[in-house]
Design an enzyme around this catalytic site. Structure first.
Site, PDB file in Angstrom:
ATOM      1  N   ASN A   1      17.497  24.049   3.008  1.00 33.40           N
ATOM      2  CA  ASN A   1      16.445  23.995   1.990  1.00 33.40           C
ATOM      3  C   ASN A   1      15.743  22.646   2.128  1.00 33.40           C
ATOM      4  OD1 ASN A   1      14.857  23.904  -0.279  1.00 33.40           O
ATOM      5  ND2 ASN A   1      16.549  23.959  -1.755  1.00 33.40           N
ATOM      6  N   TRP A   2      14.555  22.678   2.700  1.00 36.72           N
ATOM      7  CA  TRP A   2      13.851  21.419   2.974  1.00 36.72           C
ATOM      8  C   TRP A   2      13.244  20.810   1.712  1.00 36.72           C
ATOM      9  CZ3 TRP A   2      10.667  22.667   8.107  1.00 36.72           C
ATOM     10  CH2 TRP A   2      11.578  23.004   9.119  1.00 36.72           C
ATOM     11  N   LYS A   3      13.237  21.562   0.628  1.00 39.20           N
ATOM     12  CA  LYS A   3      12.652  21.084  -0.645  1.00 39.20           C
ATOM     13  C   LYS A   3      11.228  20.565  -0.383  1.00 39.20           C
ATOM     14  CE  LYS A   3      17.270  20.395  -2.437  1.00 39.20           C
ATOM     15  NZ  LYS A   3      18.175  19.696  -3.325  1.00 39.20           N
TER      16      LYS A   3
ATOM     17  N   HIS B   1      17.058  28.120  -7.992  1.00 43.20           N
ATOM     18  CA  HIS B   1      17.593  26.791  -7.660  1.00 43.20           C
ATOM     19  C   HIS B   1      17.616  25.937  -8.924  1.00 43.20           C
ATOM     20  CE1 HIS B   1      18.082  22.836  -5.916  1.00 43.20           C
ATOM     21  NE2 HIS B   1      18.516  23.435  -4.828  1.00 43.20           N
TER      22      HIS B   1
ATOM     23  N   GLU C   1      16.846  23.003  -9.449  1.00 41.90           N
ATOM     24  CA  GLU C   1      15.630  22.193  -9.649  1.00 41.90           C
ATOM     25  C   GLU C   1      14.515  23.041 -10.268  1.00 41.90           C
ATOM     26  OE1 GLU C   1      15.479  20.721  -5.620  1.00 41.90           O
ATOM     27  OE2 GLU C   1      17.337  19.638  -6.014  1.00 41.90           O
TER      28      GLU C   1
ATOM     29  N   GLU D   1      25.872  26.272  -6.281  1.00 42.78           N
ATOM     30  CA  GLU D   1      25.439  24.884  -6.119  1.00 42.78           C
ATOM     31  C   GLU D   1      25.725  24.115  -7.399  1.00 42.78           C
ATOM     32  OE1 GLU D   1      22.292  24.480  -2.788  1.00 42.78           O
ATOM     33  OE2 GLU D   1      21.264  24.697  -4.680  1.00 42.78           O
TER      34      GLU D   1
ATOM     35  N   GLY E   1      22.387  16.437  -3.995  1.00 39.96           N
ATOM     36  CA  GLY E   1      21.700  15.184  -3.703  1.00 39.96           C
ATOM     37  C   GLY E   1      22.438  13.948  -4.191  1.00 39.96           C
TER      38      GLY E   1
ATOM     39  N   SER F   1      25.463  18.433  -1.326  1.00 40.17           N
ATOM     40  CA  SER F   1      25.940  17.353  -0.457  1.00 40.17           C
ATOM     41  C   SER F   1      26.827  17.849   0.680  1.00 40.17           C
ATOM     42  CB  SER F   1      26.644  16.269  -1.278  1.00 40.17           C
ATOM     43  OG  SER F   1      25.742  15.700  -2.210  1.00 40.17           O
TER      44      SER F   1
ATOM     45  N   GLY G   1      19.573  17.682   1.923  1.00 36.10           N
ATOM     46  CA  GLY G   1      19.340  16.477   2.716  1.00 36.10           C
ATOM     47  C   GLY G   1      19.713  16.606   4.187  1.00 36.10           C
TER      48      GLY G   1
HETATM   49  P1  13P Z   1      21.825  18.442  -0.936  1.00 34.58           P
HETATM   50  O1  13P Z   1      22.478  19.052   0.288  1.00 34.58           O
HETATM   51  O2  13P Z   1      20.783  17.425  -0.597  1.00 34.58           O
HETATM   52  O3  13P Z   1      22.835  17.971  -1.915  1.00 34.58           O
HETATM   53  O4  13P Z   1      21.010  19.631  -1.656  1.00 34.58           O
HETATM   54  C1  13P Z   1      21.652  20.828  -1.888  1.00 34.58           C
HETATM   55  C2  13P Z   1      20.656  21.805  -2.361  1.00 34.58           C
HETATM   56  O5  13P Z   1      20.118  21.682  -3.456  1.00 34.58           O
HETATM   57  C3  13P Z   1      20.292  22.914  -1.461  1.00 34.58           C
HETATM   58  O6  13P Z   1      19.542  23.881  -2.116  1.00 34.58           O
END
Ligand code: 13P
Length: 258
Positions: free
Chosen positions: A9-11, A98, A100, A170, A176, A216, A238
């Protein structure tokens, strides 16, 4: 045997050139190192979907996901993107729910249920995310929270459609933050999720749903997470922004199957 999935997931990261270069680097590697039980997914930002779809095309087991979709088919929703638009680009998966999106964009269970149905109607595979906050875990509410998140969304789907989805656990406190769930915590929660699905849809259906871990995940901790029976892959933030890290997590999955 459930299929295994390594998803990036590149966000909201990368420019057009950077996104194209990363997709291309991954495509070259995956083409030369295919694996029939491991699917690889990348979820770039909307503007880069088409370029990424071109990079993955004709590479078996390599697919592009969107990070979100709107629940309506079309209309006056400025700035939004429908599931039909994604499908028309050759996108095959879409991340829904997600944390977020839930936190920063107010996505409720009702909205997420509508998004699930919109995606399924377009034959997109939803990667549906659930997870508890640190406060909820500290108050021992993680199972209740996950139950709530699934009960009003995934558990409302038709039997036929359930088989089409992927779930990602998650924990919000691990996203993150560099804090990863221990393999024991991940396995415990994946079993909770599978049992909930089993209660609504039966054991056979629950057994085929891939459940990914996210939060993470990195090249160091991937192998221990993938050693857990109910962890069917990872949704990686990440560490998916760098081809070496992402591919070494993919390799950890391949090695876990050997
Ligand atoms: P990280 O791997 O940066 O913790 O993010 C996880 C995530 O939200 C994937 O959707």
């Amino acid at each position: 045997m459930r299929r295994k999935i390594i998803a990036g997931n590149w966000k909201m990261n990368k420019t057009a050139n950077e996104a194209a270069a990363l997709a291309q680097e991954l495509a070259v590697h995956i083409k030369m190192n295919p694996h029939d039980r491991v699917e690889t997914l990348i979820a770039p930002p909307f503007p880069f979907l088409q370029t990424c779809v071109r990079s993955v095309s004709e590479i078996p087991g390599f697919h592009v996901a969107a990070q979100n979709c709107h629940q309506e088919k079309s209309g006056a929703f400025t700035g939004e993107v429908s599931a039909a638009m994604l499908a028309s680009l050759g996108v095959s998966h879409v991340i829904i729910g997600h944390s977020e999106r839930r936190t920063f964009f107010g996505e409720t269970n009702d909205i997420l249920k509508a998004k699930l149905n919109a995606a399924i109607e377009q034959n997109l595979i939803p990667v549906f995310c659930v997870g508890e906050t640190l406060e909820e875990r500290n108050n021992h509410r993680q199972v209740l929270v996950i139950e709530e998140q699934l009960q009003h969304t995934v558990c409302q789907l038709d039997y036929a459609h359930l088989r089409q989805i992927v779930i990602a656990y998650e924990p919000v406190w691990a996203i993150g933050t560099g804090l990863t769930a221990t393999p024991e915590q991940a396995q415990e929660m994946h079993v909770v999720i599978r049992s909930l699905i089993s209660k609504s849809f039966g054991h056979g259906n629950a057994e085929i749903i891939p459940i990914l871990y996210g939060g993470s995940c990195n090249p160091k901790n991937a192998a221990s997470l993938f050693a857990c029976e109910d962890v069917d892959g990872a949704l990686i933030g990440g560490a998916s922004l760098n081809a070496n890290d992402f591919l070494s997590i993919r390799n950890a999955m391949i090695s876990s199957l050997a």
